[in-house]
Design a protein around this motif. Structure first.
Motif, short mmCIF file in Angstrom:
data_model
loop_
_atom_site.label_atom_id
_atom_site.label_comp_id
_atom_site.label_asym_id
_atom_site.label_seq_id
_atom_site.Cartn_x
_atom_site.Cartn_y
_atom_site.Cartn_z
N LEU A 99 0.84 -1.19 0.00
CA LEU A 99 0.00 0.00 0.00
C LEU A 99 0.88 1.24 0.00
N VAL A 100 0.59 2.14 -0.91
CA VAL A 100 1.37 3.36 -1.02
C VAL A 100 0.45 4.51 -1.40
N GLN A 101 0.79 5.69 -0.97
CA GLN A 101 0.02 6.87 -1.33
C GLN A 101 0.35 7.32 -2.74
N ALA A 102 -0.62 7.98 -3.37
CA ALA A 102 -0.39 8.52 -4.70
C ALA A 102 0.85 9.40 -4.70
N GLY A 103 1.63 9.24 -5.75
CA GLY A 103 2.88 9.97 -5.86
C GLY A 103 4.07 9.23 -5.30
N GLY A 104 3.81 8.16 -4.60
CA GLY A 104 4.87 7.37 -4.01
C GLY A 104 5.47 6.38 -4.98
N SER A 105 6.36 5.56 -4.46
CA SER A 105 7.09 4.61 -5.28
C SER A 105 7.09 3.23 -4.65
N LEU A 106 7.19 2.24 -5.50
CA LEU A 106 7.38 0.86 -5.10
C LEU A 106 8.32 0.21 -6.10
N ARG A 107 9.03 -0.79 -5.62
CA ARG A 107 9.87 -1.58 -6.49
C ARG A 107 9.46 -3.04 -6.38
N LEU A 108 8.95 -3.57 -7.47
CA LEU A 108 8.56 -4.96 -7.51
C LEU A 108 9.72 -5.81 -7.98
N MET A 161 13.92 -10.03 -12.04
CA MET A 161 13.45 -8.90 -12.81
C MET A 161 12.81 -7.91 -11.86
N TYR A 162 12.88 -6.64 -12.23
CA TYR A 162 12.38 -5.58 -11.38
C TYR A 162 11.44 -4.67 -12.14
N LEU A 163 10.56 -4.06 -11.41
CA LEU A 163 9.73 -3.00 -11.94
C LEU A 163 9.76 -1.86 -10.94
N GLN A 164 10.48 -0.81 -11.27
CA GLN A 164 10.52 0.37 -10.44
C GLN A 164 9.35 1.26 -10.81
N MET A 165 8.48 1.51 -9.87
CA MET A 165 7.27 2.27 -10.11
C MET A 165 7.34 3.57 -9.33
N ASN A 166 7.37 4.66 -10.05
CA ASN A 166 7.40 5.98 -9.46
C ASN A 166 6.14 6.75 -9.82
N SER A 167 5.88 7.80 -9.09
CA SER A 167 4.72 8.65 -9.34
C SER A 167 3.45 7.83 -9.47
N LEU A 168 3.24 6.95 -8.54
CA LEU A 168 2.11 6.04 -8.60
C LEU A 168 0.79 6.78 -8.51
N LYS A 169 -0.18 6.27 -9.25
CA LYS A 169 -1.52 6.82 -9.30
C LYS A 169 -2.52 5.78 -8.83
N PRO A 170 -3.67 6.21 -8.35
CA PRO A 170 -4.69 5.24 -7.94
C PRO A 170 -5.05 4.24 -9.02
N GLU A 171 -5.02 4.66 -10.27
CA GLU A 171 -5.35 3.75 -11.36
C GLU A 171 -4.28 2.68 -11.59
N ASP A 172 -3.16 2.78 -10.91
CA ASP A 172 -2.16 1.73 -10.96
C ASP A 172 -2.50 0.57 -10.04
N THR A 173 -3.51 0.73 -9.22
CA THR A 173 -3.91 -0.31 -8.30
C THR A 173 -4.31 -1.57 -9.06
N VAL A 183 -0.67 -4.38 -5.53
CA VAL A 183 -0.25 -3.00 -5.40
C VAL A 183 -1.50 -2.15 -5.23
N THR A 184 -1.56 -1.41 -4.15
CA THR A 184 -2.69 -0.55 -3.88
C THR A 184 -2.19 0.88 -3.68
N VAL A 185 -2.73 1.79 -4.46
CA VAL A 185 -2.33 3.18 -4.41
C VAL A 185 -3.52 4.00 -3.93
N SER A 186 -3.36 4.65 -2.81
CA SER A 186 -4.43 5.46 -2.25
C SER A 186 -4.30 6.90 -2.71
N SER A 187 -5.42 7.57 -2.83
CA SER A 187 -5.44 8.95 -3.27
C SER A 187 -5.33 9.91 -2.11
#
Length: 124
Positions: free
Chosen positions: A11-20, A79-91, A120-124
């Motif tokens: 769980l991450v807030q919008a605008g945050g980052s995660l690395r899968l 393999m990695y997926l660096q996710m930056n600037s996450l948006k709620p629609e990325d959930t 992956v859950t992105v909160s607004s």
């Protein structure tokens, strides 16, 4: 038999980052394209990104272009997926996959092995 295991979701807030991460076992992935897909509730599976075995060629979906970066470390079979600037629609549930004999491909039906997915859950 190749096994793939995703990790790094959460769980991450919008605008945050995660690395899968996607860890492979059973063999090296030196001749496999690999990719990330995602599926949100009630929606079809969506291509996210793909990478060739050497990492030279990548293909990233327009929806995540400029925000997500795919990479792989063949020495670690990961393999990695660096996710930056996450948006709620990325959930979504994110899946990694491997395609034998391919370079890069957005087609899910060309992938031979799939992981179990990581949420992956992105909160607004």
């Amino acid at each position: 038999q190749v096994q793939l295991v995703e990790s790094g979701g959460g769980l991450v807030q919008a605008g945050g980052s995660l690395r899968l991460s996607c860890a492979g076992s059973g063999r090296t992935f030196s001749n496999y394209a690999m990719g990330w897909f995602r599926q949100a509730p009630g929606k079809e599976r969506e291509f996210v990104a793909s990478i060739s075995w050497g990492g030279f060629d990548t293909w990233t979906a327009d929806s995540v272009k400029g925000r997500f970066t795919i990479s792989r470390d063949n020495a670690k079979n990961t393999m990695y997926l660096q996710m930056n600037s996450l948006k709620p629609e990325d959930t979504a549930v994110y899946y990694c996959a491997a395609a034998r004999g391919r370079i890069v491909t957005p087609r899910g039906d060309e992938y031979d092995y799939w992981g179990q997915g990581t949420q992956v859950t992105v909160s607004s």
